[in-house]
Write a protein that holds these residues in place. Structure first.
Motif, PDB file in Angstrom:
ATOM      1  N   GLN A   3       0.835  -1.212   0.000  1.00 38.71           N
ATOM      2  CA  GLN A   3       0.000   0.000   0.000  1.00 38.71           C
ATOM      3  C   GLN A   3       0.865   1.257   0.000  1.00 38.71           C
ATOM      4  O   GLN A   3       0.547   2.247  -0.663  1.00 38.71           O
ATOM      5  CB  GLN A   3      -0.919  -0.014   1.232  1.00 38.71           C
ATOM      6  CG  GLN A   3      -1.912   1.137   1.269  1.00 38.71           C
ATOM      7  CD  GLN A   3      -2.906   1.078   0.130  1.00 38.71           C
ATOM      8  OE1 GLN A   3      -3.492   0.039  -0.134  1.00 38.71           O
ATOM      9  NE2 GLN A   3      -3.097   2.190  -0.564  1.00 38.71           N
ATOM     10  N   LEU A   4       1.990   1.217   0.728  1.00 41.62           N
ATOM     11  CA  LEU A   4       2.885   2.363   0.782  1.00 41.62           C
ATOM     12  C   LEU A   4       3.450   2.674  -0.598  1.00 41.62           C
ATOM     13  O   LEU A   4       3.462   3.840  -1.038  1.00 41.62           O
ATOM     14  CB  LEU A   4       4.031   2.099   1.771  1.00 41.62           C
ATOM     15  CG  LEU A   4       5.111   3.198   1.850  1.00 41.62           C
ATOM     16  CD1 LEU A   4       4.495   4.517   2.294  1.00 41.62           C
ATOM     17  CD2 LEU A   4       6.240   2.772   2.792  1.00 41.62           C
ATOM     18  N   GLU A   6       2.187   1.800  -3.444  1.00 48.28           N
ATOM     19  CA  GLU A   6       1.092   2.254  -4.297  1.00 48.28           C
ATOM     20  C   GLU A   6       0.819   3.740  -4.083  1.00 48.28           C
ATOM     21  O   GLU A   6       0.591   4.485  -5.041  1.00 48.28           O
ATOM     22  CB  GLU A   6      -0.175   1.437  -4.002  1.00 48.28           C
ATOM     23  CG  GLU A   6      -0.135   0.019  -4.553  1.00 48.28           C
ATOM     24  CD  GLU A   6      -1.427  -0.728  -4.275  1.00 48.28           C
ATOM     25  OE1 GLU A   6      -2.364  -0.110  -3.710  1.00 48.28           O
ATOM     26  OE2 GLU A   6      -1.505  -1.915  -4.628  1.00 48.28           O
ATOM     27  N   ASN A   7       0.843   4.167  -2.835  1.00 51.93           N
ATOM     28  CA  ASN A   7       0.609   5.585  -2.530  1.00 51.93           C
ATOM     29  C   ASN A   7       1.717   6.462  -3.098  1.00 51.93           C
ATOM     30  O   ASN A   7       1.457   7.548  -3.636  1.00 51.93           O
ATOM     31  CB  ASN A   7       0.496   5.794  -1.020  1.00 51.93           C
ATOM     32  CG  ASN A   7      -0.775   5.188  -0.444  1.00 51.93           C
ATOM     33  OD1 ASN A   7      -1.737   4.961  -1.174  1.00 51.93           O
ATOM     34  ND2 ASN A   7      -0.774   4.932   0.851  1.00 51.93           N
ATOM     35  N   LYS A  10       1.234   6.675  -6.807  1.00 45.91           N
ATOM     36  CA  LYS A  10       0.080   7.528  -7.104  1.00 45.91           C
ATOM     37  C   LYS A  10       0.462   9.000  -6.974  1.00 45.91           C
ATOM     38  O   LYS A  10       0.107   9.831  -7.820  1.00 45.91           O
ATOM     39  CB  LYS A  10      -1.070   7.184  -6.161  1.00 45.91           C
ATOM     40  CG  LYS A  10      -2.344   7.994  -6.387  1.00 45.91           C
ATOM     41  CD  LYS A  10      -3.465   7.465  -5.497  1.00 45.91           C
ATOM     42  CE  LYS A  10      -4.751   8.275  -5.664  1.00 45.91           C
ATOM     43  NZ  LYS A  10      -4.641   9.625  -5.071  1.00 45.91           N
ATOM     44  N   GLN A  11       1.187   9.341  -5.909  1.00 45.06           N
ATOM     45  CA  GLN A  11       1.620  10.730  -5.704  1.00 45.06           C
ATOM     46  C   GLN A  11       2.561  11.175  -6.821  1.00 45.06           C
ATOM     47  O   GLN A  11       2.465  12.306  -7.318  1.00 45.06           O
ATOM     48  CB  GLN A  11       2.304  10.873  -4.345  1.00 45.06           C
ATOM     49  CG  GLN A  11       1.341  10.823  -3.168  1.00 45.06           C
ATOM     50  CD  GLN A  11       2.047  11.018  -1.841  1.00 45.06           C
ATOM     51  OE1 GLN A  11       3.263  10.858  -1.735  1.00 45.06           O
ATOM     52  NE2 GLN A  11       1.285  11.344  -0.808  1.00 45.06           N
ATOM     53  N   ASN A 117      -0.812  17.579   6.093  1.00 46.67           N
ATOM     54  CA  ASN A 117      -0.810  16.399   6.973  1.00 46.67           C
ATOM     55  C   ASN A 117      -0.664  16.663   8.465  1.00 46.67           C
ATOM     56  O   ASN A 117      -0.767  15.724   9.259  1.00 46.67           O
ATOM     57  CB  ASN A 117       0.301  15.414   6.561  1.00 46.67           C
ATOM     58  CG  ASN A 117       0.168  14.982   5.115  1.00 46.67           C
ATOM     59  OD1 ASN A 117      -0.944  14.747   4.646  1.00 46.67           O
ATOM     60  ND2 ASN A 117       1.277  14.887   4.407  1.00 46.67           N
ATOM     61  N   SER A 219      -6.155  19.360  -2.812  1.00 46.66           N
ATOM     62  CA  SER A 219      -5.302  18.323  -3.388  1.00 46.66           C
ATOM     63  C   SER A 219      -4.590  18.891  -4.602  1.00 46.66           C
ATOM     64  O   SER A 219      -5.230  19.264  -5.587  1.00 46.66           O
ATOM     65  CB  SER A 219      -6.141  17.104  -3.785  1.00 46.66           C
ATOM     66  OG  SER A 219      -5.327  16.102  -4.380  1.00 46.66           O
ATOM     67  N   GLY A 222      -0.720  15.474  -5.983  1.00 46.85           N
ATOM     68  CA  GLY A 222      -0.591  14.306  -5.124  1.00 46.85           C
ATOM     69  C   GLY A 222      -0.407  14.629  -3.661  1.00 46.85           C
ATOM     70  O   GLY A 222      -0.263  13.724  -2.838  1.00 46.85           O
ATOM     71  N   GLU A 224      -1.980  16.467  -0.212  1.00 48.37           N
ATOM     72  CA  GLU A 224      -3.242  16.911   0.367  1.00 48.37           C
ATOM     73  C   GLU A 224      -2.977  17.878   1.515  1.00 48.37           C
ATOM     74  O   GLU A 224      -2.319  17.538   2.495  1.00 48.37           O
ATOM     75  CB  GLU A 224      -4.056  15.710   0.851  1.00 48.37           C
ATOM     76  CG  GLU A 224      -4.507  14.813  -0.299  1.00 48.37           C
ATOM     77  CD  GLU A 224      -5.421  13.704   0.139  1.00 48.37           C
ATOM     78  OE1 GLU A 224      -5.458  13.404   1.352  1.00 48.37           O
ATOM     79  OE2 GLU A 224      -6.105  13.129  -0.721  1.00 48.37           O
TER      80      GLU A 224
END
Length: 357
Positions: A3-4, A6-7, A10-11, A117, A219, A222, A224
């Protein structure tokens, strides 16, 4: 792929897409883009420059499908406050935002962006009225009951009037949220009165001049930004047809109907419609007489039509959420009501996020 990873991927993809958009719309070279991506690769993360952040915030407004006022997207004033570290510094930056945006009533579209964040503003809007549950019923804004209760648990005490301004609730990281009162000199309010029905003024209604949304995240590329309060100016129906009129808000239509002498026992009298129009007229009349920026829904729809034309000329697809773009008063009198529009979400953009409370 974890998942890390993938994130991270994505970013990276969103950063490339955003910087490509930035390059194209600012007529920069392919070499600039290659150099910028090399910088990001060396730093192992994307950190927008202030210029990129300004562009991203403005395009996010342009992409906001629920907003009818996007004609003015490129006029958004952007304050980059990513250097802010403490609650006190956030508080002072928010006061600067309010003062600049309010501008004595000549409202300026403004956004203040804090570091991603780590900072959350618990308020739905920077200025918002409290709501209290009592044995006699609700006092104030019923939409604020939960946050009002939290503020009281944190030590705040309102005067328990229908129009108490809630304090800022600011949280950094996992710290306990901190309360900050908003000095009255920063809050411009408009007393609501009607040009014909003088008794309406005796209700002592008012509303704050600037709608500064503070619970949405920005956003960009990538990244937030969870704390990025922004504002335009009000469309009159937001106050007159929703805030003051909704049954689950201030529920004033029966009172206005009584002042107007309307028959309220039968729907066939259209008393709700007539009261709604006059309440909206009162809002527009009051703001205009006080010199505070506001737009009626017919003018706003005409401005949106100009926005649509500009987007077509720029070879950009116009997107929107039809159910939000049509005004809550007389929607069929606007061109928006009669045409389809695709609710395609594009980035940069503003998104709702889960309440921190």
């Amino acid at each position: 792929m974890t998942q890390l990873h993938e994130n991270i991927e994505k970013q990276r993809k969103e950063a490339i897409e955003f910087l490509t958009l930035y390059k194209n719309e600012n007529a920069l070279s392919n070499q600039w883009l290659r150099d910028r991506l090399d910088e990001i690769k060396q730093e192992q993360k994307y950190i927008p420059t202030t210029e990129e952040l300004v562009f991203g915030a403005r395009v996010a407004w342009r992409n906001s499908n629920r907003c009818i006022g996007r004609l003015f997207w490129n006029s958004l004033q952007v304050f980059d406050e990513r250097q802010v570290e403490t609650e006190e510094e956030v508080y002072k930056a928010l006061l600067r935002h309010i003062e600049f945006a309010t501008n004595g009533g000549k409202i300026r579209p403004t956004i203040t962006i804090f570091k991603p964040n780590s900072i959350r503003i618990w308020n739905y809007q920077l200025i918002r009225y409290a709501g209290y549950e009592t044995e006699e019923g609700i006092i104030g804004d019923s939409d604020s009951i939960e946050l009002t209760r939290i503020c009281e648990e944190l030590g705040w005490k309102g005067e328990r009037t229908p129009f108490d301004i809630l304090p800022f609730v600011i949280q950094i990281g996992s710290n306990k949220p901190a309360l900050f009162e908003i000095p009255k000199k920063y809050v411009l309010e408009v007393a609501i009165r009607h040009p014909q029905y003088e008794e309406l003024a005796q209700l002592n209604l008012k509303w704050y001049a600037v709608p500064m949304v503070s619970n949405m995240k920005l956003s960009v590329g990538g990244i937030e930004f969870n704390a990025a309060p922004f504002n335009g100016w009000y469309m009159g129906t937001e106050i007159g047809a929703r805030n003051l009129a909704d049954v689950n808000r201030y529920n004033l239509l029966p009172t206005v109907a009584r002042i107007m002498g309307l028959e309220t026992k039968s729907n066939i009298s259209l008393w709700k419609d007539r009261a709604l129009v006059e309440l909206n007229l009162a809002v527009l009349h009051s703001f205009k007489e006080d010199g505070v920026s506001i737009v009626d829904h017919h003018t706003a729809a005409q401005q949106f039509k100009l926005f649509e034309q500009q987007e077509v000329e720029a070879n950009r697809q116009v997107t929107g959420n039809w159910s939000w773009l049509i005004p809550p008063v007389s929607p069929a009198t606007t061109h928006i009501f009669h045409k389809p529009i695709e609710n395609l979400i594009k980035k940069p953009n503003y998104f709702y996020q889960k309440n921190p409370f």
